[in-house]
Motif scaffolding. Structure first.
Motif, PDB file in Angstrom:
ATOM      1  N   ARG A 555     -10.279   7.374  -3.202  1.00 45.44           N
ATOM      2  CA  ARG A 555     -10.408   6.506  -2.031  1.00 45.44           C
ATOM      3  C   ARG A 555     -11.641   5.614  -2.148  1.00 45.44           C
ATOM      4  NH1 ARG A 555      -8.367   6.697   2.995  1.00 45.44           N
ATOM      5  NH2 ARG A 555      -7.610   8.836   2.758  1.00 45.44           N
ATOM      6  N   LEU A 558     -10.877   2.895  -4.490  1.00 50.40           N
ATOM      7  CA  LEU A 558      -9.908   1.995  -3.876  1.00 50.40           C
ATOM      8  C   LEU A 558     -10.591   1.046  -2.911  1.00 50.40           C
ATOM      9  CD1 LEU A 558      -6.904   1.230  -3.396  1.00 50.40           C
ATOM     10  CD2 LEU A 558      -6.865   2.981  -1.609  1.00 50.40           C
ATOM     11  N   ALA A 581      -0.840  12.116  -1.278  1.00 47.24           N
ATOM     12  CA  ALA A 581       0.100  11.816  -0.201  1.00 47.24           C
ATOM     13  C   ALA A 581      -0.481  12.179   1.153  1.00 47.24           C
ATOM     14  CB  ALA A 581       1.412  12.572  -0.444  1.00 47.24           C
ATOM     15  N   GLU A 584      -2.693   9.657   2.468  1.00 52.91           N
ATOM     16  CA  GLU A 584      -2.023   8.366   2.633  1.00 52.91           C
ATOM     17  C   GLU A 584      -2.592   7.297   1.693  1.00 52.91           C
ATOM     18  OE1 GLU A 584      -2.305   7.465   6.785  1.00 52.91           O
ATOM     19  OE2 GLU A 584      -0.750   8.910   7.330  1.00 52.91           O
ATOM     20  N   LEU A 585      -2.823   7.714   0.455  1.00 52.91           N
ATOM     21  CA  LEU A 585      -3.324   6.782  -0.545  1.00 52.91           C
ATOM     22  C   LEU A 585      -2.149   6.177  -1.318  1.00 52.91           C
ATOM     23  CD1 LEU A 585      -6.338   8.869  -1.896  1.00 52.91           C
ATOM     24  CD2 LEU A 585      -6.427   6.859  -0.416  1.00 52.91           C
ATOM     25  N   PRO A 586      -2.199   4.903  -1.644  1.00 51.58           N
ATOM     26  CA  PRO A 586      -1.096   4.262  -2.386  1.00 51.58           C
ATOM     27  C   PRO A 586      -1.178   4.612  -3.865  1.00 51.58           C
ATOM     28  CG  PRO A 586      -2.849   2.682  -1.967  1.00 51.58           C
ATOM     29  CD  PRO A 586      -3.272   3.959  -1.304  1.00 51.58           C
ATOM     30  N   TRP A 587      -0.258   5.422  -4.351  1.00 51.21           N
ATOM     31  CA  TRP A 587      -0.331   5.851  -5.745  1.00 51.21           C
ATOM     32  C   TRP A 587       1.039   5.759  -6.398  1.00 51.21           C
ATOM     33  CZ3 TRP A 587       2.164  10.388  -7.517  1.00 51.21           C
ATOM     34  CH2 TRP A 587       2.725  11.193  -6.520  1.00 51.21           C
ATOM     35  N   GLY A 588       1.007   5.622  -7.726  1.00 51.91           N
ATOM     36  CA  GLY A 588       2.235   5.538  -8.499  1.00 51.91           C
ATOM     37  C   GLY A 588       2.205   6.510  -9.656  1.00 51.91           C
ATOM     38  N   GLU A 594       5.619   3.269 -13.680  1.00 53.81           N
ATOM     39  CA  GLU A 594       4.907   2.548 -12.624  1.00 53.81           C
ATOM     40  C   GLU A 594       3.443   2.351 -13.008  1.00 53.81           C
ATOM     41  OE1 GLU A 594       5.311   4.849  -9.101  1.00 53.81           O
ATOM     42  OE2 GLU A 594       7.470   4.621  -8.965  1.00 53.81           O
ATOM     43  N   ASP A 596       1.885  -0.356 -10.970  1.00 55.35           N
ATOM     44  CA  ASP A 596       1.686  -1.478 -10.059  1.00 55.35           C
ATOM     45  C   ASP A 596       1.014  -1.043  -8.770  1.00 55.35           C
ATOM     46  OD1 ASP A 596       3.752   0.035  -9.168  1.00 55.35           O
ATOM     47  OD2 ASP A 596       5.195  -1.608  -8.960  1.00 55.35           O
ATOM     48  N   ARG A 597       0.473   0.160  -8.725  1.00 55.34           N
ATOM     49  CA  ARG A 597      -0.264   0.636  -7.564  1.00 55.34           C
ATOM     50  C   ARG A 597      -1.751   0.613  -7.869  1.00 55.34           C
ATOM     51  NH1 ARG A 597       3.173   3.565  -4.179  1.00 55.34           N
ATOM     52  NH2 ARG A 597       5.294   2.789  -4.511  1.00 55.34           N
ATOM     53  N   ASN A 600      -3.116   5.341  -9.885  1.00 58.32           N
ATOM     54  CA  ASN A 600      -2.029   5.711 -10.782  1.00 58.32           C
ATOM     55  C   ASN A 600      -2.276   7.094 -11.361  1.00 58.32           C
ATOM     56  OD1 ASN A 600      -0.555   2.880 -11.190  1.00 58.32           O
ATOM     57  ND2 ASN A 600      -2.765   2.554 -11.153  1.00 58.32           N
TER      58      ASN A 600
END
Length: 732
Positions: A555, A558, A581, A584-588, A594, A596-597, A600
């Protein structure tokens, strides 16, 4: 400062003029094409204009990266593409031309006829600064362009985006020499983390396409990467350089389109990668050819016709002995049987010969690669027959498995794909249609994977990229001859090493390099040219706090708008996924291709070849323990960053506290493959012996220790007797 400001203003006028004409060309290419003599020509012209327009640099990119002066009157601006004014005067010269070569290769020892080399620093098409090399004043300098220049270091301060950028503005002399290496070679580009070897290989493709346009087109080039995430990472480089249409795949795509994802145990995976499998498949396929009956009776139009077993046997033998793949020889047998029928007064028309087709199918059955391999692996009898003394009964048993009830339901492992590809070649012929192939991370490929690459080569011209110090997995190598032995033998092999590490920060590399005495005892560390913004962050936590701390660090990165990679061993993956998750972190997931997050999640194996602004390495002890080459995997994991590194560990004694203390406290592997090289340093031998003793003590009672050691010694003697492949290597 005032004189430099005035010169920047003068240079900016040239940049503005070139930009105007580049955009004029873009507008012209977007117009409706002139009427053509026929619709086909009109479509071709429209396609040509569209491709030419799409290959222009974006409008907000600088028109040039540098300038060279041959004398006071003759100067050239070097950029990504040639730009002309409306009088056809050259404003900018393509970097792939002879003038581009002189720009990149000029040095104090060999100025290439230049008086001055100027490198621009730009924000879009606006010149911010420039740096000059006046060669008459640098005659005493040493290796001025083999080390980094200011443009490169500025480029390294740019953030990652999940896609590799082109490096035209920052190409160094040593890199450029490899880009323009002659096409008719197997060029092995070896380099440690951050040396730019992948970027060099991709720009080499662009240079070759430009300078060999008469013999090499984009569709003649194939690029093979190690996994889908890597392929996605590099996919935009060549289109960004103006080269569309080059096929880029990961190595598991070199095979027929089948359902994939079957797990495979290590022993079977290793066996399926061995070159011996090619002989087994060939023998098994030949064994499917049958023998005729003493007399073959066929019914044509209500009348029986008989062929003797001897003449049918002769036809089968002739087809067997002829050259070509299985399907082609089957066609020859069909023709021979049809002729025998006609000679007996049978029908001539092909549509009246179904009995011949029935006999052909019984003697020489039609095959598909997937159906054949499913049947072979499902038959112990056929496997033992095809082993023919080259595989033991135990090895043949490793290959046995019950297939799916329906071929459409069969799931294949990654190790099966090269076998299916081998069968496709045996059945229908090889597809050697590429005039140049680039293979990245080649040091990890099995002989069967390398065979799949080799049969796609039309002429043996390849660029091989990798780092032996990062060679891991079932086919970890210690020498390039072990790789090139399975590639076409028609071209000379040249191994060239990149010496400078441009992208991994010094603090990070010094920490990681302490693993090299065990991970790769013979590896020479790269010379790192830049410092990072901070020392590595070392975080010792309780096991229950581990996932939360990883999420917190992610975080923080980020929020600083950094592109983050979390390298996590399999044992910790589920908890890290849950923590990301839950926060609520955007991860791929790299295993799904993937990247594109902003954050990663990658395994140590998937991390190869990737770069991130910030890397979080989770549980180095587990990374080492989970793989026989775990020390190399940990080295890979630690060197994926271009800026920040954090290590999160729950161990009581942290293995990576500092470069001064790490060497004697590197994590141990659960299984060890001792290096048979008698020249290995004694401290390393001591550590290997300690690991072996610990493994035996932990897995067997004391009464069996002597017997285990005796058997281990016998196995080592057996291994040491194997003949090593002979290379054809020359070091550049």
């Amino acid at each position: 400062m005032e004189s430099k400001a005035a010169e920047i203003a003068a240079e900016q006028q040239h940049f503005d003029l070139a930009h105007k004409h580049r955009e004029r060309l873009r507008a012209e290419l977007g117009e409706t094409p002139d009427a053509a003599a026929n619709p086909g020509a009109g479509r071709w012209l429209a396609g040509f204009r569209r491709n030419r327009r799409d290959n222009l640099a974006p409008a907000d990119h600088e028109v040039a990266v540098g300038r060279i002066d041959l004398d006071a009157e003759e100067r050239y601006y070097i950029g990504r593409e040639t730009i002309l004014d409306d009088q056809r005067q050259v404003l900018v010269v393509n970097w792939q031309t002879e003038m581009g070569r002189r720009y990149y290769e000029a040095s104090p020892d060999d100025p290439q006829g230049l008086a001055l080399k100027r490198t621009f620093t730009c924000d879009g098409n606006r010149i911010v600064d420039f740096a000059d090399l006046v060669f008459a004043q640098l005659a005493e300098a040493i290796e001025a362009l083999d080390g980094p220049d200011g443009a490169l270091l500025a480029e390294l301060d740019r953030g990652r985006t999940g896609a590799m950028a082109d490096i035209v503005a920052t190409i160094q002399a040593a890199q450029y020499r490899l880009m323009r290496f002659p096409l008719e070679h197997v060029l092995v580009i070896e380099g440690g983390p951050g040396t730019g070897k992948t970027a060099v290989a991709l720009h080499r493709v662009s240079w070759l396409l430009y300078n060999h346009a008469d013999a090499l087109r984009p569709r003649d080039v194939l690029i093979v990467g190690p996994h889908p995430a890597f392929t996605r990472y590099i996919r935009g480089v060549l289109p960004g350089l103006g080269d569309e249409g080059v096929e880029q795949v990961d190595v598991d795509q070199l095979g027929p389109p089948v359902q994939r994802g079957r797990p495979e145990d290590a022993a079977a995976r290793r066996l399926k990668g061995e070159a011996r499998m090619a002989g087994l498949l060939a023998r098994a396929l030949e064994a499917r050819i049958g023998a005729p009956e003493p007399a073959e009776r066929m019914l044509f139009d209500g009348r029986f016709l008989t062929l003797t077993g001897a003449e049918v046997t002769a036809a089968v033998a002739a087809a067997r002995q002829s050259t070509g793949p299985y399907a082609v020889r089957r066609q020859r047998l069909r023709a021979a049987l049809a002729q025998l029928v006609r000679d007996r007064g049978g029908p001539v028309e092909a549509e009246r010969l179904p009995p011949v087709e029935n006999l052909l199918e019984r003697l020489w059955p039609l095959q598909s690669a997937a159906a054949f391999l499913r049947g072979l692996f499902g038959s112990r009898r056929r496997l033992l027959a095809a082993a023919a003394g080259e595989l033991s009964e135990q090895e043949a048993a490793l290959l046995y498995r019950r297939g799916a009830d329906r071929l459409s339901e069969q799931v294949w492992s990654a190790a099966d794909i090269p076998l299916l590809d081998e069968l496709e070649a045996l059945l229908n012929g090889a597809t050697g249609r590429y005039r140049h192939i680039v293979v990245d991370e080649a040091q990890d490929l099995s002989p069967m994977q390398l065979r799949a690459i080799a049969r796609r080569s039309a002429n043996g011209s390849l660029t091989i990229v990798g780092d032996l110090a990062q060679s891991t997995g079932a086919w970890a190598r210690d020498g390039w001859e072990e790789v090139t032995a399975h590639l076409p033998q028609t071209q000379q092999v040249v191994v060239a090493k990149l010496r400078y590490g441009y992208r991994v920060p010094r603090q990070v590399y010094e920490l990681a390099a302490n693993l090299l005495p065990i991970a790769a005892p013979g590896a020479e560390p790269v010379q790192v040219v830049r410092d990072g913004p901070a020392d590595p962050g070392i975080h010792v936590v309780e096991p229950g706090e581990r996932a939360g701390r990883v999420a917190q660090i992610a975080r923080d990165h980020l929020q600083a708008q950094r592109f983050v990679g979390i390298v996590v061993p399999a044992a910790c993956r589920a908890e890290i996924e849950f923590a990301l998750a839950a926060n609520e972190l955007p991860w791929g997931r790299a295993d799904q291709g993937e990247l594109d997050r902003a954050i990663n999640l990658v395994s140590p194996q998937e991390a190869k070849g990737l770069e991130f602004d910030a890397v979080i390495v989770v549980e180095p002890e587990e990374i080492v323990a989970e793989d026989p080459r775990g020390h190399r995997l940990l080295f890979v994991a630690l060197t994926r960053t271009i800026r920040y590194l954090d290590v999160v560990s729950s161990g009581d004694t942290l293995p990576l506290e500092s470069p001064q203390t790490v060497t004697g406290r590197i994590p141990r592997q659960r299984t060890v493959e001792p290096d048979p090289d008698p020249t290995i340093e004694l401290p390393v031998l001591d550590r290997l012996a300690e690991d072996l003793a610990a493994m035996i003590a932990g897995g067997a009672p004391p009464a069996l220790w002597d017997e285990i050691l005796q058997r281990a010694a016998a196995l080592l003697d057996e291994r040491s007797g194997r003949e090593r492949p002979q290379g054809r290597h020359h070091r550049a």
